[in-house]
Scaffold this motif. Structure first.
Motif, PDB file in Angstrom:
ATOM      1  N   UNK A  18     -36.043   4.325  24.584  1.00 24.23           N
ATOM      2  CA  UNK A  18     -35.094   4.465  25.191  1.00 24.23           C
ATOM      3  C   UNK A  18     -34.778   3.222  25.989  1.00 24.23           C
ATOM      4  N   UNK A  19     -36.092   2.557  26.015  1.00 24.23           N
ATOM      5  CA  UNK A  19     -35.502   0.911  27.079  1.00 24.23           C
ATOM      6  C   UNK A  19     -35.381  -0.165  26.686  1.00 24.23           C
ATOM      7  N   UNK A  20     -34.452  -0.158  25.102  1.00 30.01           N
ATOM      8  CA  UNK A  20     -33.921  -1.456  24.637  1.00 30.01           C
ATOM      9  C   UNK A  20     -32.621  -0.515  25.051  1.00 30.01           C
ATOM     10  N   UNK A  21     -32.120   0.683  25.284  1.00 30.04           N
ATOM     11  CA  UNK A  21     -30.425   1.424  25.755  1.00 30.04           C
ATOM     12  C   UNK A  21     -30.739   0.920  27.323  1.00 30.04           C
ATOM     13  N   UNK A  22     -31.266   0.442  27.526  1.00 26.85           N
ATOM     14  CA  UNK A  22     -31.252   0.660  29.692  1.00 26.85           C
ATOM     15  C   UNK A  22     -30.678  -0.642  29.971  1.00 26.85           C
ATOM     16  N   UNK A  23     -29.723  -0.937  30.323  1.00 29.11           N
ATOM     17  CA  UNK A  23     -28.546  -2.443  30.265  1.00 29.11           C
ATOM     18  C   UNK A  23     -28.525  -1.671  32.314  1.00 29.11           C
ATOM     19  N   UNK A  24     -28.241  -3.238  32.796  1.00 33.11           N
ATOM     20  CA  UNK A  24     -27.944  -2.883  33.537  1.00 33.11           C
ATOM     21  C   UNK A  24     -25.978  -2.881  34.209  1.00 33.11           C
ATOM     22  N   UNK A  25     -25.775  -2.768  35.262  1.00 34.21           N
ATOM     23  CA  UNK A  25     -23.916  -2.882  35.526  1.00 34.21           C
ATOM     24  C   UNK A  25     -22.878  -4.043  34.603  1.00 34.21           C
ATOM     25  N   UNK A  26     -24.054  -5.162  34.321  1.00 34.63           N
ATOM     26  CA  UNK A  26     -22.977  -6.305  33.251  1.00 34.63           C
ATOM     27  C   UNK A  26     -23.500  -6.324  31.821  1.00 34.63           C
ATOM     28  N   UNK A  27     -24.399  -5.128  31.582  1.00 28.04           N
ATOM     29  CA  UNK A  27     -24.844  -5.035  30.178  1.00 28.04           C
ATOM     30  C   UNK A  27     -25.758  -5.579  29.375  1.00 28.04           C
ATOM     31  N   UNK A  28     -26.457  -6.141  30.576  1.00 30.64           N
ATOM     32  CA  UNK A  28     -27.846  -7.224  30.549  1.00 30.64           C
ATOM     33  C   UNK A  28     -29.128  -5.914  30.511  1.00 30.64           C
ATOM     34  N   UNK A  29     -30.522  -6.566  29.370  1.00 34.80           N
ATOM     35  CA  UNK A  29     -30.776  -5.718  29.096  1.00 34.80           C
ATOM     36  C   UNK A  29     -32.158  -5.436  30.487  1.00 34.80           C
ATOM     37  N   UNK A  30     -32.543  -4.282  31.035  1.00 30.86           N
ATOM     38  CA  UNK A  30     -33.194  -4.197  31.757  1.00 30.86           C
ATOM     39  C   UNK A  30     -34.644  -4.898  32.011  1.00 30.86           C
ATOM     40  N   UNK A  31     -35.180  -6.029  32.990  1.00 25.34           N
ATOM     41  CA  UNK A  31     -35.803  -6.768  32.429  1.00 25.34           C
ATOM     42  C   UNK A  31     -37.737  -5.649  32.637  1.00 25.34           C
ATOM     43  N   UNK A  32     -37.549  -4.538  34.391  1.00 27.51           N
ATOM     44  CA  UNK A  32     -39.064  -4.626  34.337  1.00 27.51           C
ATOM     45  C   UNK A  32     -39.109  -3.308  34.311  1.00 27.51           C
ATOM     46  N   UNK A  87     -33.374  17.168  30.322  1.00 29.08           N
ATOM     47  CA  UNK A  87     -32.175  18.106  31.199  1.00 29.08           C
ATOM     48  C   UNK A  87     -31.775  17.315  31.408  1.00 29.08           C
ATOM     49  N   UNK A  88     -31.678  15.767  31.255  1.00 35.57           N
ATOM     50  CA  UNK A  88     -30.808  14.913  32.094  1.00 35.57           C
ATOM     51  C   UNK A  88     -31.463  13.501  32.801  1.00 35.57           C
ATOM     52  N   UNK A  89     -32.695  13.000  32.147  1.00 34.31           N
ATOM     53  CA  UNK A  89     -34.322  12.528  33.265  1.00 34.31           C
ATOM     54  C   UNK A  89     -33.133  10.646  32.595  1.00 34.31           C
ATOM     55  N   UNK A  90     -32.962  10.594  31.799  1.00 35.51           N
ATOM     56  CA  UNK A  90     -32.914   9.474  31.093  1.00 35.51           C
ATOM     57  C   UNK A  90     -31.640   8.813  31.706  1.00 35.51           C
ATOM     58  N   UNK A  91     -31.039  10.311  31.190  1.00 35.26           N
ATOM     59  CA  UNK A  91     -29.506  10.055  32.053  1.00 35.26           C
ATOM     60  C   UNK A  91     -28.824   9.689  33.264  1.00 35.26           C
ATOM     61  N   UNK A  92     -30.273   9.979  33.895  1.00 36.20           N
ATOM     62  CA  UNK A  92     -29.979  10.034  35.245  1.00 36.20           C
ATOM     63  C   UNK A  92     -30.664   8.131  36.024  1.00 36.20           C
ATOM     64  N   UNK A  93     -31.349   8.208  34.518  1.00 34.06           N
ATOM     65  CA  UNK A  93     -31.905   6.359  35.351  1.00 34.06           C
ATOM     66  C   UNK A  93     -30.406   5.496  35.109  1.00 34.06           C
ATOM     67  N   UNK A  94     -29.752   5.903  33.428  1.00 33.34           N
ATOM     68  CA  UNK A  94     -29.387   4.973  33.080  1.00 33.34           C
ATOM     69  C   UNK A  94     -28.364   4.781  34.067  1.00 33.34           C
ATOM     70  N   UNK A  95     -27.880   6.247  34.427  1.00 27.53           N
ATOM     71  CA  UNK A  95     -26.392   5.924  35.035  1.00 27.53           C
ATOM     72  C   UNK A  95     -27.046   4.856  36.426  1.00 27.53           C
ATOM     73  N   UNK A  96     -28.101   4.984  37.392  1.00 26.64           N
ATOM     74  CA  UNK A  96     -28.609   4.526  38.412  1.00 26.64           C
ATOM     75  C   UNK A  96     -28.627   2.667  38.244  1.00 26.64           C
ATOM     76  N   UNK A  97     -29.292   2.748  36.587  1.00 22.21           N
ATOM     77  CA  UNK A  97     -29.162   1.080  37.068  1.00 22.21           C
ATOM     78  C   UNK A  97     -28.061   0.514  36.343  1.00 22.21           C
ATOM     79  N   UNK A  98     -27.002   1.253  36.078  1.00 23.23           N
ATOM     80  CA  UNK A  98     -25.679   1.647  36.016  1.00 23.23           C
ATOM     81  C   UNK A  98     -24.731   0.754  37.167  1.00 23.23           C
TER      82      UNK A  98
END
Ligand SMILES: Nc1nc2c(ncn2[C@@H]2O[C@H](COP(=O)(O)OP(=O)(O)OP(=O)(O)O)[C@@H](O)[C@H]2O)c(=O)[nH]1
Length: 363
Positions: free
Chosen positions: A50-64, A16-27
């Motif tokens: 999916x963890x490997x694909x989660x990045x912040x607004x600067x393109x860095x991996x999400x640590x937590x 339904x778009x859960x991961x997309x939502x989280x990726x959007x918030x993180x970026x």
């Protein structure tokens, strides 16, 4: 004194778009310096992509980022989720933790855990629950005469009766599960509105809104594509006053022995690992079309969700995302992994599926 970490539960049916939502918030650039952790409940302990694909607004991996594999946090919730929150918060203070439930989970146990567990209350607080609805498929699944019946079946949620049903490890129909994922939500995203045909756009949205309002009259609804909404709506604003009351009694329930991990009786989750094999992309897309465009397909299987990573003949890595008959194979940068594919659905013959996909591997 540091403020409590705010937990946001993200739930919703398969794809339904859960991961997309989280990726959007993180970026989101407007996130500023707020610290966010993510706990994701996956279907298989071998996926981990999916963890490997989660990045912040600067393109860095999400640590937590923490993956809770192969399980149903709605069953093992009190143990695993709390331990995971402990692990995350023992490293550093986080302002928010987003908990993504798997698409076949009923969030009620987790939500109720936060309501009734005083020990938990000291370090974290349940800020809100966001549910995602794939508007097109939700409408199809609940259309016509089944609507009344489906709404009827959610009566009693939040009452003692409902608790007892859960304690016996009750399996749900797909329709029940869809609705149960909405009952505890504070906010509901009516997602994928881009996929509603223009000829039925207004009618579909109004029917879905109407149904959701009957199930959960207090939730705030928001229409979205790619789970997009303002951060203010998604994480900041929270109206605790509108939360439903906790159930009348606190029923502690360890259902690890009696619940199936998936609350739908006949759904299979098939994980296939093709190692470092290289796939012929065109051939694979043809095969996926045959597997997904007709449901049940020629193998007699209905595939509700597929996803994974794959290595292709051009030397690049790709990600497969499929929800019912819609799928895409998209190139991803910075992720190097073997080909791992997950299929969720009914009537899937593991061996036959493996053979079909193996035929797309370059020899
Ligand atoms: N067309 C369209 N596709 C979308 C939208 N939102 C998400 N998707 C796509 O739908 C697919 C599934 O999205 P996810 O965010 O992975 O869904 P999910 O709920 O996390 O999936 P599960 O964890 O497997 O239940 C992906 O290919 C997304 O890009 C949308 O609004 N419109």
């Amino acid at each position: 004194m540091e403020s409590k970490c705010k937990v946001i539960i993200v739930c919703g049916f398969l794809g339904s778009g859960k991961t997309t939502l989280i990726e959007g918030i993180l970026k989101a650039p407007s996130l500023g310096d707020r610290k966010i952790g993510v706990i994701q409940n996956e279907y298989s302990d071998q996926m981990g992509m999916e963890g490997a694909l989660m990045k912040d607004a600067s393109g860095n991996d999400i640590e937590d980022f923490y993956e809770m594999p192969n399980g149903c946090i709605c069953c093992s919730g009190k143990g695993d989720l709390i331990n995971t929150l402990d692990t995350l918060l023992s490293k550093k203070h986080l302002d928010y933790v987003l908990v993504e439930m798997n698409g076949l989970a009923d969030p009620s146990q987790i939500v109720q855990t936060f309501w009734v567990d005083d020990g938990l209350g000291s370090m974290v607080i349940l800020h809100q629950t966001i549910a995602l609805v794939d508007v097109g498929s939700f409408g199809r699944k609940l259309a016509s005469s089944k609507v009344i019946e489906a709404v009827e079946s959610t009566k009693g949620l939040g009452s003692g009766v409902y608790f007892e049903e859960q304690a016996s490890g009750k399996e749900y129909s797909e329709r029940d599960l869809l609705l149960r994922q909405l009952v505890y939500a504070d906010k509901i995203l009516l997602n994928k509105i881009d996929l509603i045909p223009s000829s039925t756009f207004e009618q579909t949205l109004s029917e879905v809104r109407d149904l959701i309002t009957q199930v959960n009259p207090t939730a705030e609804l928001h229409e979205s594509t790619y789970s997009h909404a303002d951060l203010d709506f998604l994480i900041d604003k929270s109206d605790t006053a509108i939360k439903p009351s906790p159930p009348p009694h606190t029923h502690s329930h360890d259902c690890s022995h009696s619940c199936t991990h998936i609350h739908l009786p006949d759904i299979q989750s098939i994980f296939l690992d093709f190692g470092a094999s290289l796939f012929d992309l065109q051939q694979l897309e043809r095969c996926l079309g045959e597997l997904l465009w007709e449901q049940p397909n020629s193998m007699g299987a209905t595939i509700m969700r597929c996803k994974g990573t794959l290595n292709a003949n051009d030397g690049c890595n790709y990600m497969l995302q499929g929800v019912e008959e819609v799928f895409e194979v998209k190139r991803v940068e910075g992720v190097s992994t073997n080909t791992k594919l997950l299929f969720i659905g009914r009537g899937i013959d593991r061996h036959a599926l493996f053979k079909v996909l193996q035929s797309c591997v370059l020899v």
